[in-house]
Design a protein around this motif. Sequence first.
Motif, PDB file in Angstrom:
ATOM      1  N   GLU A   1      30.198  62.699  -1.625  1.00 39.88           N
ATOM      2  CA  GLU A   1      29.455  61.827  -0.715  1.00 39.88           C
ATOM      3  C   GLU A   1      27.996  61.746  -1.127  1.00 39.88           C
ATOM      4  O   GLU A   1      27.405  60.674  -1.155  1.00 39.88           O
ATOM      5  N   GLU A   2      27.406  62.900  -1.449  1.00 41.79           N
ATOM      6  CA  GLU A   2      26.006  62.934  -1.863  1.00 41.79           C
ATOM      7  C   GLU A   2      25.823  62.168  -3.170  1.00 41.79           C
ATOM      8  O   GLU A   2      24.879  61.394  -3.319  1.00 41.79           O
ATOM      9  N   GLU A   3      26.734  62.354  -4.104  1.00 33.57           N
ATOM     10  CA  GLU A   3      26.648  61.654  -5.388  1.00 33.57           C
ATOM     11  C   GLU A   3      26.748  60.136  -5.199  1.00 33.57           C
ATOM     12  O   GLU A   3      26.056  59.374  -5.867  1.00 33.57           O
ATOM     13  N   MET A   4      27.571  59.709  -4.266  1.00 34.71           N
ATOM     14  CA  MET A   4      27.758  58.275  -4.050  1.00 34.71           C
ATOM     15  C   MET A   4      26.560  57.618  -3.366  1.00 34.71           C
ATOM     16  O   MET A   4      26.443  56.401  -3.346  1.00 34.71           O
ATOM     17  N   SER A   5      25.658  58.426  -2.795  1.00 37.67           N
ATOM     18  CA  SER A   5      24.472  57.853  -2.157  1.00 37.67           C
ATOM     19  C   SER A   5      23.219  58.021  -3.013  1.00 37.67           C
ATOM     20  O   SER A   5      22.151  57.599  -2.616  1.00 37.67           O
ATOM     21  N   ASN A   6      23.359  58.605  -4.209  1.00 43.42           N
ATOM     22  CA  ASN A   6      22.203  58.794  -5.098  1.00 43.42           C
ATOM     23  C   ASN A   6      22.016  57.608  -6.035  1.00 43.42           C
ATOM     24  O   ASN A   6      21.782  56.510  -5.586  1.00 43.42           O
ATOM     25  N   ASN A   7      22.168  57.804  -7.292  1.00 48.00           N
ATOM     26  CA  ASN A   7      21.812  56.863  -8.362  1.00 48.00           C
ATOM     27  C   ASN A   7      22.290  55.437  -8.127  1.00 48.00           C
ATOM     28  O   ASN A   7      21.518  54.559  -7.787  1.00 48.00           O
TER      29      ASN A   7
ATOM     30  N   GLY B   1      26.234  61.536 -18.045  1.00 44.27           N
ATOM     31  CA  GLY B   1      27.018  60.494 -18.693  1.00 44.27           C
ATOM     32  C   GLY B   1      26.734  59.136 -18.070  1.00 44.27           C
ATOM     33  O   GLY B   1      25.624  58.856 -17.620  1.00 44.27           O
ATOM     34  N   ALA B   2      27.732  58.285 -18.039  1.00 45.44           N
ATOM     35  CA  ALA B   2      27.570  56.945 -17.462  1.00 45.44           C
ATOM     36  C   ALA B   2      27.250  57.056 -15.973  1.00 45.44           C
ATOM     37  O   ALA B   2      27.790  57.915 -15.275  1.00 45.44           O
ATOM     38  N   ILE B   3      26.379  56.190 -15.511  1.00 43.59           N
ATOM     39  CA  ILE B   3      25.948  56.254 -14.109  1.00 43.59           C
ATOM     40  C   ILE B   3      27.065  55.845 -13.149  1.00 43.59           C
ATOM     41  O   ILE B   3      27.091  56.256 -11.996  1.00 43.59           O
ATOM     42  N   SER B   4      28.005  55.062 -13.634  1.00 44.48           N
ATOM     43  CA  SER B   4      29.123  54.608 -12.810  1.00 44.48           C
ATOM     44  C   SER B   4      30.391  54.616 -13.660  1.00 44.48           C
ATOM     45  O   SER B   4      30.397  54.065 -14.751  1.00 44.48           O
ATOM     46  N   PHE B   5      31.440  55.225 -13.137  1.00 43.94           N
ATOM     47  CA  PHE B   5      32.689  55.334 -13.888  1.00 43.94           C
ATOM     48  C   PHE B   5      33.825  54.980 -12.941  1.00 43.94           C
ATOM     49  O   PHE B   5      34.129  55.711 -11.997  1.00 43.94           O
ATOM     50  N   ALA B   6      34.479  53.846 -13.177  1.00 40.63           N
ATOM     51  CA  ALA B   6      35.473  53.295 -12.253  1.00 40.63           C
ATOM     52  C   ALA B   6      36.671  54.216 -12.061  1.00 40.63           C
ATOM     53  O   ALA B   6      37.232  54.294 -10.968  1.00 40.63           O
ATOM     54  N   VAL B   7      37.076  54.929 -13.101  1.00 35.91           N
ATOM     55  CA  VAL B   7      38.224  55.837 -12.989  1.00 35.91           C
ATOM     56  C   VAL B   7      37.928  56.928 -11.964  1.00 35.91           C
ATOM     57  O   VAL B   7      38.790  57.281 -11.147  1.00 35.91           O
ATOM     58  N   ASN B   8      36.712  57.457 -11.971  1.00 41.92           N
ATOM     59  CA  ASN B   8      36.337  58.490 -11.007  1.00 41.92           C
ATOM     60  C   ASN B   8      36.379  57.954  -9.579  1.00 41.92           C
ATOM     61  O   ASN B   8      36.907  58.600  -8.673  1.00 41.92           O
ATOM     62  N   VAL B   9      35.818  56.782  -9.382  1.00 39.81           N
ATOM     63  CA  VAL B   9      35.807  56.185  -8.043  1.00 39.81           C
ATOM     64  C   VAL B   9      37.237  55.944  -7.564  1.00 39.81           C
ATOM     65  O   VAL B   9      37.585  56.240  -6.418  1.00 39.81           O
ATOM     66  N   GLY B  10      38.073  55.417  -8.438  1.00 37.96           N
ATOM     67  CA  GLY B  10      39.464  55.144  -8.074  1.00 37.96           C
ATOM     68  C   GLY B  10      40.222  56.389  -7.682  1.00 37.96           C
ATOM     69  O   GLY B  10      40.992  56.386  -6.710  1.00 37.96           O
ATOM     70  N   GLU B  11      40.026  57.468  -8.406  1.00 38.41           N
ATOM     71  CA  GLU B  11      40.736  58.711  -8.087  1.00 38.41           C
ATOM     72  C   GLU B  11      40.239  59.318  -6.777  1.00 38.41           C
ATOM     73  O   GLU B  11      41.034  59.842  -5.998  1.00 38.41           O
ATOM     74  N   ILE B  12      38.945  59.254  -6.527  1.00 34.90           N
ATOM     75  CA  ILE B  12      38.428  59.783  -5.262  1.00 34.90           C
ATOM     76  C   ILE B  12      38.964  58.952  -4.095  1.00 34.90           C
ATOM     77  O   ILE B  12      39.349  59.487  -3.052  1.00 34.90           O
ATOM     78  N   LEU B  13      39.035  57.642  -4.264  1.00 35.13           N
ATOM     79  CA  LEU B  13      39.616  56.789  -3.219  1.00 35.13           C
ATOM     80  C   LEU B  13      41.093  57.112  -3.027  1.00 35.13           C
ATOM     81  O   LEU B  13      41.608  57.100  -1.897  1.00 35.13           O
ATOM     82  N   ARG B  14      41.789  57.410  -4.104  1.00 32.72           N
ATOM     83  CA  ARG B  14      43.210  57.783  -3.995  1.00 32.72           C
ATOM     84  C   ARG B  14      43.366  59.087  -3.242  1.00 32.72           C
ATOM     85  O   ARG B  14      44.275  59.241  -2.407  1.00 32.72           O
ATOM     86  N   VAL B  15      42.478  60.048  -3.477  1.00 32.24           N
ATOM     87  CA  VAL B  15      42.520  61.325  -2.750  1.00 32.24           C
ATOM     88  C   VAL B  15      42.292  61.067  -1.267  1.00 32.24           C
ATOM     89  O   VAL B  15      42.983  61.647  -0.417  1.00 32.24           O
ATOM     90  N   LEU B  16      41.327  60.211  -0.951  1.00 32.60           N
ATOM     91  CA  LEU B  16      41.073  59.904   0.464  1.00 32.60           C
ATOM     92  C   LEU B  16      42.285  59.266   1.116  1.00 32.60           C
ATOM     93  O   LEU B  16      42.569  59.523   2.288  1.00 32.60           O
ATOM     94  N   SER B  17      43.013  58.451   0.369  1.00 29.76           N
ATOM     95  CA  SER B  17      44.218  57.846   0.960  1.00 29.76           C
ATOM     96  C   SER B  17      45.344  58.869   1.138  1.00 29.76           C
ATOM     97  O   SER B  17      46.193  58.710   2.014  1.00 29.76           O
TER      98      SER B  17
END
Length: 95
Positions: A52-58, A77-93
Motif C-alpha cells: 500500500e505504501e509503495e503504491m502511494s509513493n513514486n 528497477g523500473a518504477i512501474s511493473f505491470a506483472v507485479n501489479v497484476g499479481e498483487i491484484l490477484r492476491v487481493l481477489s
Amino acid sequence: MDILLLIWGMKENAYYQGPARPWLMGAYAEAYLKIFGLSGVSFLERMLIGYEEEMSNNCIGTISELFDGNPPYMGRGAISFAVNVGEILRVLSLL
C-alpha cells in the motif's frame, strides 16, 4: 572500455542476486491459502500492507520492479511493473 564492461557486469549480477520480486507474492499467497485456509488470511493481509505504501509513493497506483532484499526494502528497477501489479491484484481477489 574494460572498466565500463566490468561495471556493467557487476550491475547485471546485482540484478539477479538479492532483490525481492513482488510478482512471486501471487504464487506464495495461493500456496499459503491452500495450506492454512482462512486462518492464513490475516497473515497475508499484513504482508500486503507494505505494498500500500509503495503504491502511494513514486508512481501512484503501481509497484516497482524489484525491492531490496534487506531493510528498508526500497523499490528499485523500473518504477512501474505491470506483472507485479497484476499479481498483487490477484492476491487481493483470493482474499
